[in-house]
Design a protein around this motif. Structure first.
Motif, PDB file in Angstrom:
ATOM      1  N   CYS A 125      25.602  44.871  41.345  1.00 36.43           N
ATOM      2  CA  CYS A 125      26.185  43.368  41.598  1.00 36.43           C
ATOM      3  C   CYS A 125      24.452  42.564  40.059  1.00 36.43           C
ATOM      4  O   CYS A 125      25.040  41.032  39.718  1.00 36.43           O
ATOM      5  N   GLN A 150      35.572  51.137  39.788  1.00 35.93           N
ATOM      6  CA  GLN A 150      36.326  51.013  41.316  1.00 35.93           C
ATOM      7  C   GLN A 150      36.723  52.352  41.628  1.00 35.93           C
ATOM      8  O   GLN A 150      35.798  52.532  42.750  1.00 35.93           O
ATOM      9  N   PHE A 191      35.861  45.888  42.604  1.00 36.78           N
ATOM     10  CA  PHE A 191      37.252  45.353  41.990  1.00 36.78           C
ATOM     11  C   PHE A 191      37.298  43.976  41.406  1.00 36.78           C
ATOM     12  O   PHE A 191      38.483  43.937  41.078  1.00 36.78           O
ATOM     13  N   GLN A 192      36.408  43.283  42.028  1.00 36.01           N
ATOM     14  CA  GLN A 192      36.380  41.636  40.623  1.00 36.01           C
ATOM     15  C   GLN A 192      36.823  42.294  39.286  1.00 36.01           C
ATOM     16  O   GLN A 192      37.027  41.446  38.617  1.00 36.01           O
ATOM     17  N   LEU A 237      31.513  45.575  47.133  1.00 29.44           N
ATOM     18  CA  LEU A 237      33.594  46.205  46.897  1.00 29.44           C
ATOM     19  C   LEU A 237      33.703  45.272  46.285  1.00 29.44           C
ATOM     20  O   LEU A 237      35.071  44.640  45.177  1.00 29.44           O
ATOM     21  N   VAL A 238      33.344  44.361  46.394  1.00 28.15           N
ATOM     22  CA  VAL A 238      34.134  42.560  46.177  1.00 28.15           C
ATOM     23  C   VAL A 238      33.239  42.646  44.378  1.00 28.15           C
ATOM     24  O   VAL A 238      34.428  42.169  43.379  1.00 28.15           O
ATOM     25  N   VAL A 239      31.959  42.676  43.999  1.00 28.10           N
ATOM     26  CA  VAL A 239      32.190  42.721  42.873  1.00 28.10           C
ATOM     27  C   VAL A 239      32.748  43.660  42.063  1.00 28.10           C
ATOM     28  O   VAL A 239      33.498  43.448  40.843  1.00 28.10           O
ATOM     29  N   TYR A 294      27.235  46.412  51.112  1.00 31.73           N
ATOM     30  CA  TYR A 294      27.991  47.233  50.030  1.00 31.73           C
ATOM     31  C   TYR A 294      29.362  46.161  49.844  1.00 31.73           C
ATOM     32  O   TYR A 294      30.567  46.716  48.988  1.00 31.73           O
ATOM     33  N   ALA A 295      29.833  45.769  50.879  1.00 29.65           N
ATOM     34  CA  ALA A 295      30.352  44.891  51.154  1.00 29.65           C
ATOM     35  C   ALA A 295      30.288  43.916  49.849  1.00 29.65           C
ATOM     36  O   ALA A 295      31.615  44.074  49.118  1.00 29.65           O
ATOM     37  N   ARG A 296      29.589  43.810  49.955  1.00 29.64           N
ATOM     38  CA  ARG A 296      29.564  42.656  48.398  1.00 29.64           C
ATOM     39  C   ARG A 296      29.917  43.784  46.963  1.00 29.64           C
ATOM     40  O   ARG A 296      30.339  43.179  45.671  1.00 29.64           O
ATOM     41  N   THR A 343      26.700  45.240  54.867  1.00 26.21           N
ATOM     42  CA  THR A 343      26.937  43.721  53.859  1.00 26.21           C
ATOM     43  C   THR A 343      26.665  43.921  52.637  1.00 26.21           C
ATOM     44  O   THR A 343      27.290  42.922  51.793  1.00 26.21           O
ATOM     45  N   TYR A 387      23.276  47.985  45.757  1.00 27.86           N
ATOM     46  CA  TYR A 387      23.252  46.692  45.319  1.00 27.86           C
ATOM     47  C   TYR A 387      23.055  46.212  43.928  1.00 27.86           C
ATOM     48  O   TYR A 387      23.443  45.221  42.862  1.00 27.86           O
TER      49      TYR A 387
END
Length: 306
Positions: free
Chosen positions: A127, A234, A226-227, A222-224, A218-220, A216, A123
Motif C-alpha cells: 500500500c 493479485q 485488486f484496484q 486486497l482492496v489496493v 490485509y483487507a486494505r 484490517t 501492508y
C-alpha cells in the motif's frame, strides 16, 4: 483453609493429553515425529534466509524470527510431554512448572505480536511501497522484534509470579499436558475471579488486537491490489495474505478460546485439544505454509540443493 502444601518443594502431576495408558507408546511416536518435523522445517527456513541474499529483506527477517520462536515454543512443552508418555510418575517440580509457564507465555506473546508486525510489513510493502525502505528499515525491524520480546517477558513475569505465589491446596493434579495458567487456577484455594479479569485483558491485548489488526491490514491490501488490475500482482498478494491468515487464524482463534474465556466455561478436554493446535500444530505448519506457497523461498531451496 488448607494451604499446607503450598511449599515450593511439592511437585505437580500432569494428567497428559489422554488418560489411556495403552496409547502412550503410540502418542510418544506421533509427538516425537511432529517435534522433529517442526525443528527441521523451522531450522531449514532460518538457514535458507541466512544464506540466500535474495531473502535478506524485512519480511524474511521477521519470518526467521518467527521460526526461531516456533522452535523454542514447541521445545517448551513437547519434550516433557513426550517423556511423560514413557514415565510412570508424570510429575513436574514446582520450579519446573513455573519456568515452563513463564517461557510458554513469553514465547506465545512474542509470536502473537510478531505475526501482527508481519502483516504491517505486507501492508507497507503493497500500500505504501515508496515509503517501504524508510518505514521498514533494519533498525525498525529490530525494534519490532525487541518490543515483542520485552513486552512479552514483562507480562509473562507478572502472570507467573502472581499465580505461583497463590496457595495451591488439595490435589496437585494438573489436567493438562503442560503447565498453563488456566489449567493451574482450579488448583488454587483462593478466589481468582479478579485475576481472571487481568488474564482476560492480557488475552485481548496480545491476541485479539493483533488479530484484528491483521484482518484490517490485509483487507486494505486486497482492496489496493485488486484496484491495480494486475493479474500477477493479485495472485502473489492473495497467496501471501492467505498464507499469513492461515497461520494467524490457527494461532489466534485457538489462543482466544483459552485465554479470553471465564474459568467457569473451561473444559479440560477441549482446552487440551485447543492447546495442541497453538502449541504443537502451528509450529509444525508455519515453515511449510510460508515456504511451499512462496516462490522466493522455494527458489532459494532449489539453489541451496542444486
Amino acid at each position: 483453609m488448607e494451604t499446607g502444601n503450598h511449599s515450593c518443594g511439592t511437585d505437580f502431576t500432569l494428567v497428559g493429553l489422554f488418560q489411556y495408558g495403552h496409547m502412550d507408546t503410540f502418542l510418544f511416536i506421533v509427538i516425537a515425529v511432529l517435534f522433529a518435523v517442526a525443528l527441521t522445517g523451522n531450522l531449514m527456513l532460518v538457514h535458507l534466509i541466512r544464506l540466500d541474499r535474495t531473502l535478506h529483506t524485512p519480511m524474511y527477517f521477521l519470518l526467521s524470527q518467527l521460526s526461531i520462536i516456533d522452535m523454542m515454543y514447541i521445545s517448551t512443552t513437547v519434550p516433557k510431554m513426550a517423556a511423560n508418555f514413557l514415565s510412570d510418575t508424570k510429575t513436574i517440580s514446582f520450579l519446573g512448572c513455573a519456568i515452563q509457564t513463564f517461557v510458554f507465555l513469553t514465547l506465545g506473546g512474542s509470536e502473537a505480536l510478531l505475526l501482527g508486525f508481519m502483516s504491517y510489513d505486507r501492508y507497507i510493502a503493497i500500500c505504501r511501497p515508496l515509503h517501504y525502505p524508510l518505514l521498514m528499515s533494519r533498525k525498525i525491524c529490530c525494534c519490532m522484534v525487541a518490543s515483542a520480546w520485552s513486552s512479552s517477558v514483562i507480562t509473562a513475569s507478572r502472570h507467573t509470579v502472581y499465580v505461583f505465589q497463590l496457595p495451591f491446596c488439595g490435589s496437585r493434579i494438573v489436567n493438562h499436558f503442560f503447565c498453563e495458567v488456566p489449567s493451574l487456577l482450579p488448583l488454587v484455594c483462593e478466589d481468582t475471579s479478579q485475576y481472571e479479569h487481568t488474564l482476560l485483558i492480557s488475552g485481548f491485548v496480545f491476541l485479539l488486537i493483533p488479530f484484528l489488526a491483521i484482518l484490517t491490514s490485509y483487507a486494505r491490501v486486497l482492496v489496493v491490489v485488486f484496484q491495480m488490475g494486475s493479474g500477477k500482482g493479485q495472485s502473489k498478494a492473495v497467496s501471501t495474505c492467505s498464507s499469513h491468515l492461515t497461520v494467524a487464524s490457527l494461532f489466534y482463534v485457538t489462543g482466544l478460546c483459552t485465554y479470553t474465556q471465564p474459568h467457569s466455561l473451561h473444559s479440560p478436554g477441549r482446552d487440551k485439544l485447543v492447546a495442541v493446535v497453538y502449541s504443537i500444530i502451528t509450529p509444525v505448519l508455519n515453515p511449510f505454509i510460508y515456504s511451499l506457497r512462496n516462490k522466493e523461498v522455494m527458489g532459494a531451496l532449489r539453489r541451496y540443493l542444486g
